[in-house]
Design a protein around this motif. Structure first.
Motif, PDB file in Angstrom:
ATOM      1  N   ASP A 170       0.807  -1.219   0.000  1.00  0.00           N
ATOM      2  CA  ASP A 170       0.000   0.000   0.000  1.00  0.00           C
ATOM      3  C   ASP A 170       0.845   1.275   0.000  1.00  0.00           C
ATOM      4  N   ALA A 171       2.146   1.125  -0.182  1.00  0.00           N
ATOM      5  CA  ALA A 171       3.043   2.283  -0.054  1.00  0.00           C
ATOM      6  C   ALA A 171       3.221   3.055  -1.348  1.00  0.00           C
ATOM      7  N   VAL A 172       3.018   2.431  -2.486  1.00  0.00           N
ATOM      8  CA  VAL A 172       3.295   3.091  -3.764  1.00  0.00           C
ATOM      9  C   VAL A 172       2.432   2.484  -4.857  1.00  0.00           C
ATOM     10  N   LYS A 173       1.970   3.343  -5.764  1.00  0.00           N
ATOM     11  CA  LYS A 173       1.206   2.912  -6.923  1.00  0.00           C
ATOM     12  C   LYS A 173       2.028   3.191  -8.179  1.00  0.00           C
ATOM     13  N   ALA A 174       1.978   2.255  -9.113  1.00  0.00           N
ATOM     14  CA  ALA A 174       2.773   2.401 -10.333  1.00  0.00           C
ATOM     15  C   ALA A 174       2.438   3.681 -11.076  1.00  0.00           C
ATOM     16  N   GLU A 175       1.153   4.030 -11.141  1.00  0.00           N
ATOM     17  CA  GLU A 175       0.751   5.202 -11.916  1.00  0.00           C
ATOM     18  C   GLU A 175       1.263   6.507 -11.329  1.00  0.00           C
ATOM     19  N   ASP A 176       1.648   6.489 -10.058  1.00  0.00           N
ATOM     20  CA  ASP A 176       2.193   7.696  -9.439  1.00  0.00           C
ATOM     21  C   ASP A 176       3.691   7.855  -9.673  1.00  0.00           C
ATOM     22  N   CYS A 177       4.347   6.810 -10.142  1.00  0.00           N
ATOM     23  CA  CYS A 177       5.807   6.829 -10.289  1.00  0.00           C
ATOM     24  C   CYS A 177       6.273   7.562 -11.536  1.00  0.00           C
ATOM     25  N   PHE A 178       5.387   7.752 -12.510  1.00  0.00           N
ATOM     26  CA  PHE A 178       5.828   8.294 -13.790  1.00  0.00           C
ATOM     27  C   PHE A 178       4.690   9.024 -14.482  1.00  0.00           C
ATOM     28  N   THR A 179       5.049   9.806 -15.475  1.00  0.00           N
ATOM     29  CA  THR A 179       4.076  10.412 -16.381  1.00  0.00           C
ATOM     30  C   THR A 179       4.674  10.453 -17.778  1.00  0.00           C
ATOM     31  N   THR A 180       3.839  10.236 -18.787  1.00  0.00           N
ATOM     32  CA  THR A 180       4.282  10.323 -20.171  1.00  0.00           C
ATOM     33  C   THR A 180       3.733  11.571 -20.849  1.00  0.00           C
ATOM     34  N   GLU A 181       3.156  12.496 -20.069  1.00  0.00           N
ATOM     35  CA  GLU A 181       2.500  13.653 -20.683  1.00  0.00           C
ATOM     36  C   GLU A 181       3.480  14.580 -21.390  1.00  0.00           C
ATOM     37  N   PHE A 182       4.762  14.477 -21.081  1.00  0.00           N
ATOM     38  CA  PHE A 182       5.744  15.373 -21.695  1.00  0.00           C
ATOM     39  C   PHE A 182       6.503  14.708 -22.842  1.00  0.00           C
ATOM     40  N   LEU A 183       6.174  13.471 -23.131  1.00  0.00           N
ATOM     41  CA  LEU A 183       6.814  12.755 -24.226  1.00  0.00           C
ATOM     42  C   LEU A 183       6.017  12.974 -25.501  1.00  0.00           C
ATOM     43  N   SER A 184       6.698  13.076 -26.620  1.00  0.00           N
ATOM     44  CA  SER A 184       6.024  13.355 -27.887  1.00  0.00           C
ATOM     45  C   SER A 184       5.173  12.180 -28.332  1.00  0.00           C
ATOM     46  N   ALA A 185       4.201  12.440 -29.172  1.00  0.00           N
ATOM     47  CA  ALA A 185       3.200  11.443 -29.552  1.00  0.00           C
ATOM     48  C   ALA A 185       3.792  10.228 -30.240  1.00  0.00           C
ATOM     49  N   GLU A 186       4.850  10.430 -31.052  1.00  0.00           N
ATOM     50  CA  GLU A 186       5.392   9.294 -31.799  1.00  0.00           C
ATOM     51  C   GLU A 186       6.088   8.286 -30.918  1.00  0.00           C
ATOM     52  N   MET A 187       6.326   8.640 -29.646  1.00  0.00           N
ATOM     53  CA  MET A 187       7.001   7.711 -28.756  1.00  0.00           C
ATOM     54  C   MET A 187       6.025   6.670 -28.249  1.00  0.00           C
TER      55      MET A 187
END
Length: 345
Positions: free
Chosen positions: A328-345
């Motif tokens: 219960d200490a960490v969720k995968a979705e909180d560890c990262f974001t792809t919102e700053f990566l370009s669409a082709e990635m």
């Protein structure tokens, strides 16, 4: 890039002590972890050039190649950033440096991001330069060891406390393997074929060759332990308060890595100048060559920087199973974001 390079990222216990100390300082100061962009970068947010700092997790080496590339060729500057690279060292306090606002970005490994968040640090990955982790076990060719499945009877020199060791131990790969401290050298292998050492595929094979040893490089990633490495991270506050700066930093770092993987000479010269710990031009050339298939395992430059929900969820699940973090200490979705990566990635 040397075998201890990636071991410089925190062991959980070391990091917990560092984070606890910094957390106490923050509470006493009453500042919390939030930093306004103008305070953390030292410039007003409407300046045409925004100054930011990136903290490395080790001394400057090829795993930081993309950052150096975008500094020396002006890519960051063209995106409105003045990027100051802060070299790391042994037990570099990546999360506390971010929390205190001394750096706005840092380079670390994905498993460390999970550990940081499990201990309460709002550290978020925004791009991952290296898709396949370079962690390996190096053995002599005349040791009789063909794979990580038959290490029994060897003595392994390693830095205790690293997550990959827990993975190997829990999976039974280190049964009847004597573990001893690693002292940043493969010298013991020269005289004893039953010595194995922790290593990175971008460094130690060359060192062994230079010492006249024929070795096998046994990749831990092939067993299923494969966290992203050379990961660019920042804080949740930075993402919320200065998304334009984060976007520019991600764009510039991805571009730098693509250039570095294609032609590393310019960045390698800068790394060599910045590294005061015995780095050589030959070692940097070798490391850059070895980095290409790790960063682009399918040979596609669009892989550079990419991250997926599946990979992060698998890593978090593994670390929970290995009892490195609580469920219960960490969720995968909180560890990262792809919102700053370009669409082709």
């Amino acid at each position: 890039m040397q075998s201890s390079a990636y071991s410089a990222t925190f062991r959980a216990s070391e990091w917990m002590r560092s984070w606890s100390s910094i957390g106490c300082l923050l509470l006493v100061a009453g500042t919390g972890c939030s930093q306004k962009p103008a305070d953390s970068s030292g410039n007003e947010t409407n300046d045409s050039i925004r100054s930011v700092s990136v903290q490395l997790n080790w001394y400057p080496e090829v795993e930081h190649g993309g950052v150096y590339q975008s500094v020396v060729d002006g890519t960051y500057e063209s995106l409105g950033l003045n990027v100051d690279i802060q070299p790391g060292g042994r037990a570099t306090p990546v999360a506390p440096e971010l929390a205190m606002g001394r750096s706005q970005f840092a380079i670390t490994n994905a498993d460390d991001v999970v550990l940081f968040r499990a201990q309460g640090a709002d550290v978020v990955a925004v791009m991952a330069a290296v898709q396949d982790h370079p962690r390996c076990i190096l053995v002599r060719a005349d040791s009789g060891v063909e794979s990580l499945e038959n290490l029994s009877g060897l003595t392994l020199q390693r830095q205790a406390g690293r997550a990959y060791l827990t993975f190997l131990e829990k999976r039974g790969y280190l049964k009847d393997v004597r573990q001893v401290p690693y002292h940043n050298s493969i010298a013991a292998m020269v005289t004893d074929p039953k010595i194995a050492v922790q290593a990175y595929s971008v460094a130690e094979p060359l060192i062994a060759e230079q010492q006249g040893l024929e070795v096998r490089t046994l990749m831990v990633s092939e067993l299923g332990w494969n966290p992203y490495s050379s990961v660019l991270v920042t804080t949740g506050d930075m993402i919320r308060e200065s998304p334009d700066i984060v976007r520019a930093m991600v764009e510039g770092t991805v571009a730098g890595w693509k250039k570095f993987l294609d032609s590393p000479a310019q960045a390698n010269a800068a790394i060599l100048d910045a590294n005061q710990h015995g780095m050589t031009e030959e070692a940097l050339r070798f490391g850059a060559e070895q980095m290409v298939p790790l960063a682009m395992p399918r040979g596609n430059s669009n892989e550079v920087g990419m991250m997926t929900d599946t990979r992060w969820q698998e890593l978090v699940d593994q670390m929970i199973e290995l009892e490195l973090v609580n469920a219960d200490a960490v969720k995968a979705e909180d560890c990262f974001t792809t919102e700053f990566l370009s669409a082709e990635m």
